[in-house]
Write an enzyme that holds these catalytic residues in place. Structure first.
Site, mmCIF file in Angstrom:
data_model
loop_
_atom_site.group_PDB
_atom_site.id
_atom_site.type_symbol
_atom_site.label_atom_id
_atom_site.label_comp_id
_atom_site.label_asym_id
_atom_site.label_seq_id
_atom_site.Cartn_x
_atom_site.Cartn_y
_atom_site.Cartn_z
ATOM 1 N N GLU A 1 0.743 23.523 7.196
ATOM 2 C CA GLU A 1 0.055 24.208 8.379
ATOM 3 C C GLU A 1 0.621 23.631 9.815
ATOM 4 O OE1 GLU A 1 -2.206 26.481 8.690
ATOM 5 O OE2 GLU A 1 -2.079 26.937 6.528
ATOM 6 N N GLN B 1 0.655 19.639 5.885
ATOM 7 C CA GLN B 1 1.876 19.672 6.397
ATOM 8 C C GLN B 1 2.502 20.899 6.615
ATOM 9 O OE1 GLN B 1 3.028 16.959 7.672
ATOM 10 N NE2 GLN B 1 4.973 17.146 8.148
ATOM 11 N N GLU C 1 8.433 15.487 17.019
ATOM 12 C CA GLU C 1 8.850 15.492 15.479
ATOM 13 C C GLU C 1 7.986 16.563 14.568
ATOM 14 O OE1 GLU C 1 10.436 12.155 12.666
ATOM 15 O OE2 GLU C 1 8.420 12.067 12.977
ATOM 16 N N GLU D 1 9.196 1.141 11.632
ATOM 17 C CA GLU D 1 10.164 1.992 11.573
ATOM 18 C C GLU D 1 9.588 3.321 11.652
ATOM 19 O OE1 GLU D 1 12.502 4.978 10.853
ATOM 20 O OE2 GLU D 1 12.103 4.276 8.467
ATOM 21 N N LEU D 2 9.785 4.067 12.611
ATOM 22 C CA LEU D 2 8.974 5.342 12.887
ATOM 23 C C LEU D 2 9.679 6.513 12.929
ATOM 24 C CD1 LEU D 2 6.614 3.587 15.872
ATOM 25 C CD2 LEU D 2 6.496 3.553 13.359
ATOM 26 N N GLY D 3 9.136 7.563 13.905
ATOM 27 C CA GLY D 3 9.697 8.949 13.639
ATOM 28 C C GLY D 3 11.103 9.217 14.412
ATOM 29 N N CYS E 1 13.250 11.098 8.303
ATOM 30 C CA CYS E 1 12.965 10.606 9.939
ATOM 31 C C CYS E 1 14.432 10.431 10.480
ATOM 32 C CB CYS E 1 12.358 9.418 10.079
ATOM 33 S SG CYS E 1 13.204 8.078 9.121
ATOM 34 N N LYS F 1 0.697 -1.083 0.003
ATOM 35 C CA LYS F 1 0.186 0.025 -0.127
ATOM 36 C C LYS F 1 1.115 1.203 0.225
ATOM 37 C CE LYS F 1 -1.999 2.694 2.833
ATOM 38 N NZ LYS F 1 -1.808 4.070 2.035
#
Length: 491
Positions: free
Chosen positions: A338, A336, A386, A256-258, A289, A181
């Site tokens: 804003e 983004q 973040e 796998e994140l911020g 990131c 996706k």
């Protein structure tokens, strides 16, 4: 009936899903706009429940034959896949630049070559998984890495091509079949990626692409109990939601994140080198990131460092990412823009001081000035959260111990940067709690090395053997060295 193909910079790209080796249209679509100038690129098929179902069923049916090929049998397919990506290099560069606002120069010089390598490298290294044996006094342990099944891959909008191939490489090389996706705000290179897979002759159902929103398409995909693995790169709130859905079915997740990574400049650092690297944190408009966004600088050199960094920042070319000279492009979406502006405005209202930037950039509606804030408290929102834009913070420290405490003083732990005399910098870097950290450098990566974060920055590792450990079911076939005699004695 298919939706019309989109014409983006003279490139024809399908607006439809790719399922079981064919393009599949949806009765519902969503609009796609370029972050460069907000022009409408077209309408893209929205993944409904029926499309998620079709993709999973296709992947299930394709799995036994694809898994049975073994690593050596899959390698020629994947090598051709990498070749087909290369044949579409110019189209992929133009598409992602128009679709996601990524620098065209970065696509040509880094992303597309890396995308090809992601497929080819893992296909080669999957061969090493065969016939691993552990010998003990009692038995030979034949360790197998068997493909797990149907894998869901969900990628973010800041690097759709690179991160899709980063996950597809080991997933497919391991013998899994995949449902990808792509990001709703930047799906086009993943659509062209499906064309490359088709041209390479990947069997129908091995690789499927279902476009759509996370709340709709993504939710239906990750909650399906037929999945064997879910690999996700994106935000912490979305990861929590995915983990809950996967947990209900006990489906393993890689997340796998911020990041809110520290950029530490010690008193004995090469100030000019650290400043030149510091300016790189604005690349991709700060939508990276692993960037070091929290500058922690020894107070004795802080003034000199700020001026050196300012000089590099003032030289940055801000503009159209399709221009080879551009170094900072647009933010991905009006929302983004804003979000970034509100973070900065709140920080200033709460007492932060702007060293530079702090407003939208005149080049276009989705451009924001490279920004640096100082006079901050460790507890301040902009230090802790973040921002994911061209916004950095600067704090000073008096000792190594204080630098380490500040570096570790957030809920994130993805990456970091530490500049100083090498032995000194290594000693400090080893105390900073992150998944990885660069010493006197930035961005050096190798596909064999582990990548991932701790704390809220993620679960699991990607790269090399770590990717295979996740995408495979590891099995121990135990063969005794002496005739075995059953016994009821306690084991």
């Amino acid at each position: 009936m298919s939706n019309p193909s989109l014409d983006v910079a003279g490139i024809q790209v399908s607006a439809d899903h790719y399922i079981n080796g064919q393009r599949v249209a949806s009765s519902e679509t969503f609009p796609l706009h370029s972050p460069i100038d907000q022009r409408l690129l077209g309408h893209v098929s929205e993944g409904l429940a029926e499309h998620v179902e079709q993709a999973i069923v296709a992947a299930q049916k394709a799995f036994p034959a694809w898994a049975a090929l073994g690593a050596a049998g899959r390698k020629p397919y994947l090598d051709r896949f990498a070749d087909e990506i290369g044949k579409r290099a110019d189209e992929l560069c133009q598409l992602e630049s128009n679709d996601a606002g990524v620098l065209l120069s970065r696509m040509r010089n880094g992303v597309v070559p890396r995308a090809m390598l992601n497929i080819r490298w893992f296909a080669e290294h999957a061969l090493e998984l065969q016939n691993r044996t552990l010998e003990t006094d009692q038995a030979s342990h034949l360790v197998r890495h068997d493909p797990a099944g149907v894998v869901a891959i969900i990628t973010p909008w800041n690097a759709p091509l690179m991160l899709s191939t980063w996950k597809l490489g080991p997933a497919l090389a391991s013998g899994n079949t995949c449902v990808l996706k792509p990001p709703e705000w930047a799906p086009l290179t993943c659509s062209l990626l499906a064309d490359a897979a088709h041209a390479a002759g990947l069997p129908p159902g091995v690789f499927n692409v279902v476009q759509g929103s996370g709340a709709n398409t993504g939710a239906k995909l990750v909650s399906d109990p037929r999945l064997a693995r879910i690999s996700f790169t994106g935000s912490v709130p979305t990861a929590k939601w995915i983990a809950q859905a996967a947990g209900a079915n006990l489906v393993p997740c890689s997340l796998e994140l911020g990041g809110k990574s520290p950029f530490v400049v010690l008193e004995d650092a090469d100030i000019d080198s650290a400043a030149a690297t510091g300016a790189l944190m604005y690349r991709n408009a700060g939508q990276v990131c692993l960037a070091g966004t929290r500058f922690l600088v020894h107070q004795r050199i802080a003034d000199r460092y700020v001026e050196a960094l300012r000089a590099y920042v003032e030289k940055l070319n801000i503009g159209d990412p399709r221009d080879e000279a551009t170094e900072v492009g647009p933010l991905i979406h009006p929302r983004q823009v804003e979000r970034v502006a509100e973070y900065v405005d709140r920080a200033v209202a709460q007492g932060a001081r702007l060293l530079w930037g702090g407003a939208r950039h005149g080049f276009g509606a989705q451009y924001y000035q490279p920004t640096m804030l100082t006079d901050l408290r460790q507890s301040d929102e902009i230090v802790q959260n973040e921002v994911f834009g061209p916004v950095l913070t600067l704090q000073t420290f008096e000792s190594d111990e204080q630098a380490v405490e500040m570096a570790n003083g957030t809920d994130y732990g993805l990456g970091g940067v530490c500049y100083g005399e090498q032995t000194h910098a290594i000693a400090v870097a080893e105390q900073i709690r992150t998944g990885f950290i660069w010493v006197n450098s930035f961005g050096i990566r190798d596909l064999a090395a582990p990548f991932g974060g701790i704390k809220r920055s993620g679960i699991g590792r990607e790269g090399g053997a770590w990717s295979f450990e996740f995408f495979c079911d590891v099995k121990d076939v135990v063969v005794p060295k002496k005739p075995f005699k059953a016994s009821f004695s306690h084991r």
